[in-house]
Design a protein around this motif. Sequence first.
Motif, short mmCIF file in Angstrom:
data_model
loop_
_atom_site.label_atom_id
_atom_site.label_comp_id
_atom_site.label_asym_id
_atom_site.label_seq_id
_atom_site.Cartn_x
_atom_site.Cartn_y
_atom_site.Cartn_z
N LEU A 1 -0.33 9.53 90.69
CA LEU A 1 0.18 9.75 92.30
C LEU A 1 -0.93 9.94 93.00
CD1 LEU A 1 2.32 9.64 94.19
CD2 LEU A 1 3.05 12.13 93.55
N VAL A 2 -1.89 11.09 92.77
CA VAL A 2 -2.67 11.43 93.69
C VAL A 2 -3.83 10.35 93.87
CG1 VAL A 2 -4.86 12.99 93.93
CG2 VAL A 2 -2.39 14.00 93.21
N GLN A 3 -4.22 9.78 92.45
CA GLN A 3 -5.13 8.47 92.69
C GLN A 3 -4.72 7.52 93.44
OE1 GLN A 3 -6.07 7.93 88.81
NE2 GLN A 3 -7.64 9.42 88.37
N GLY A 4 -3.42 7.09 93.29
CA GLY A 4 -2.64 6.20 94.16
C GLY A 4 -2.85 6.64 95.69
N LEU A 5 -2.67 7.73 96.16
CA LEU A 5 -2.63 7.84 97.46
C LEU A 5 -4.06 8.05 97.99
CD1 LEU A 5 -0.27 11.07 97.32
CD2 LEU A 5 0.30 8.96 98.48
N ARG A 6 -4.91 8.51 97.10
CA ARG A 6 -6.20 8.49 97.62
C ARG A 6 -6.75 6.98 97.79
NH1 ARG A 6 -8.47 13.18 93.83
NH2 ARG A 6 -8.03 15.07 95.62
N ALA A 7 -6.29 6.31 96.89
CA ALA A 7 -6.87 4.57 97.02
C ALA A 7 -6.22 3.87 98.15
CB ALA A 7 -6.10 3.94 95.59
N GLY A 8 -4.93 4.50 98.60
CA GLY A 8 -4.49 4.06 99.90
C GLY A 8 -4.91 4.51 101.10
N GLY A 9 -6.08 5.51 100.79
CA GLY A 9 -7.01 5.91 102.28
C GLY A 9 -6.52 7.13 102.66
N TYR A 10 -5.52 7.85 101.90
CA TYR A 10 -5.09 9.01 102.68
C TYR A 10 -5.96 10.46 101.92
CZ TYR A 10 -1.11 6.59 104.39
OH TYR A 10 -0.52 5.69 105.21
N ARG A 11 -5.95 11.39 102.88
CA ARG A 11 -6.68 12.55 102.46
C ARG A 11 -5.69 13.49 101.67
NH1 ARG A 11 -8.06 17.39 105.64
NH2 ARG A 11 -7.31 16.28 107.54
N ILE A 12 -6.08 14.14 100.71
CA ILE A 12 -4.98 15.15 100.12
C ILE A 12 -5.51 16.76 100.42
CG2 ILE A 12 -4.00 15.76 97.80
CD1 ILE A 12 -3.37 12.98 98.45
N ALA A 13 -4.50 17.22 100.99
CA ALA A 13 -4.91 18.46 101.55
C ALA A 13 -4.60 19.41 100.41
CB ALA A 13 -3.69 19.07 102.65
N GLY A 14 -3.99 19.10 99.37
CA GLY A 14 -3.80 20.07 98.10
C GLY A 14 -2.80 19.64 97.39
N VAL A 15 -2.64 20.13 96.10
CA VAL A 15 -1.52 19.73 95.02
C VAL A 15 -1.06 20.89 94.92
CG1 VAL A 15 -1.11 18.66 92.97
CG2 VAL A 15 -3.04 17.85 94.16
N LEU A 16 0.43 21.27 95.02
CA LEU A 16 0.92 22.60 95.09
C LEU A 16 2.05 22.52 93.97
CD1 LEU A 16 1.03 23.19 98.91
CD2 LEU A 16 -0.78 23.85 97.25
N GLY A 17 2.46 23.51 93.46
CA GLY A 17 3.74 23.68 92.65
C GLY A 17 5.05 24.30 93.71
N ALA A 18 6.13 23.80 93.35
CA ALA A 18 7.40 24.14 94.08
C ALA A 18 7.70 25.57 93.66
CB ALA A 18 8.69 23.12 93.67
N ASP A 19 6.95 26.55 94.11
CA ASP A 19 6.87 28.11 93.65
C ASP A 19 7.32 28.83 94.94
OD1 ASP A 19 4.69 28.04 94.86
OD2 ASP A 19 3.33 28.32 92.91
N ALA A 20 7.46 30.00 94.59
CA ALA A 20 7.75 31.26 95.79
C ALA A 20 6.66 31.30 96.91
CB ALA A 20 7.95 32.47 95.20
N GLN A 21 5.28 30.69 96.27
CA GLN A 21 4.20 30.69 97.47
C GLN A 21 4.23 29.43 98.20
OE1 GLN A 21 3.55 32.10 93.99
NE2 GLN A 21 4.19 33.77 95.06
N LEU A 22 4.92 28.63 97.95
CA LEU A 22 4.84 27.39 98.65
C LEU A 22 4.76 27.54 100.20
CD1 LEU A 22 4.57 24.23 98.51
CD2 LEU A 22 7.04 24.06 97.99
N PRO A 23 5.81 28.18 100.80
CA PRO A 23 5.93 28.27 102.22
C PRO A 23 4.29 28.73 102.95
CG PRO A 23 7.84 29.05 101.35
CD PRO A 23 6.85 28.90 100.27
N ASP A 24 3.95 29.75 102.14
CA ASP A 24 2.60 30.27 102.69
C ASP A 24 1.56 29.45 102.58
OD1 ASP A 24 3.97 32.38 103.49
OD2 ASP A 24 3.24 33.59 101.76
N ARG A 25 1.58 28.32 101.28
CA ARG A 25 0.51 27.48 101.33
C ARG A 25 0.54 26.63 102.13
NH1 ARG A 25 0.86 27.82 94.58
NH2 ARG A 25 -0.22 29.81 94.28
#
Length: 209
Positions: free
Chosen positions: A35-59
């Motif tokens: 998924l990340v490679q496909g998005l990058r191949a589409g020309g998009y910048r990936i700010a981060g890869v995150l888990g759906a955990d308790a810290q998600l709102p702050d991140r």
Amino acid sequence: MPTPELCLAVITATAHVPDLADDEGWDEALRLRDLVQGLRAGGYRIAGVLGADAQLPDRLAALSPDVLIVDAESGARDAIEHVVWAMREAPRPIVLFTEEHDPSHMREAVAAGVVAYVVAGLAPERVRPIIDVAVARFEHEQGLRRELARAQGRLAERAVVDRAKALLMQRHGLPEPQAYARLRSTAMHQGLTIHEVARRLIELADLLG
């Protein structure tokens, strides 16, 4: 190419890094990588890869992405709702990529706040149209919500003015046009809106009983 300032945050529906000790964990990790490679191949910048955990709102607040990309099995409604909750103060378009198609889960995802539900859509030539449509749909829906909020606000203000007119009509024996004229005149002299004058009149009437 997408506009340079557009950046994406990729969120895995699991709260933890995939467990590579079993085949299922490997499958999940490889899907996330693709998924990340496909998005990058589409020309998009990936700010981060995150888990759906308790810290998600702050991140997410720290990254401030333009679009949220969720990698999830189609039934991961809890994770999707968690992502929506995490962005409640600053909503963003949410695009869900999954390998499984289930109409009932798709309806649940859309109800939870997903604007694009994509099944097996990692081909680079498909990525940009998907995200462009998701952003356009999100902006359209946000515009409708703002217009609805303004309409509701106008109705609420009108109800306050009508109540204030009724008080003046009842207590001073004024006909409706004169009651409204008094509110308008007071508003002009005090540099306030008619709604503000009406609200203050009602508050004073409630205070005095």
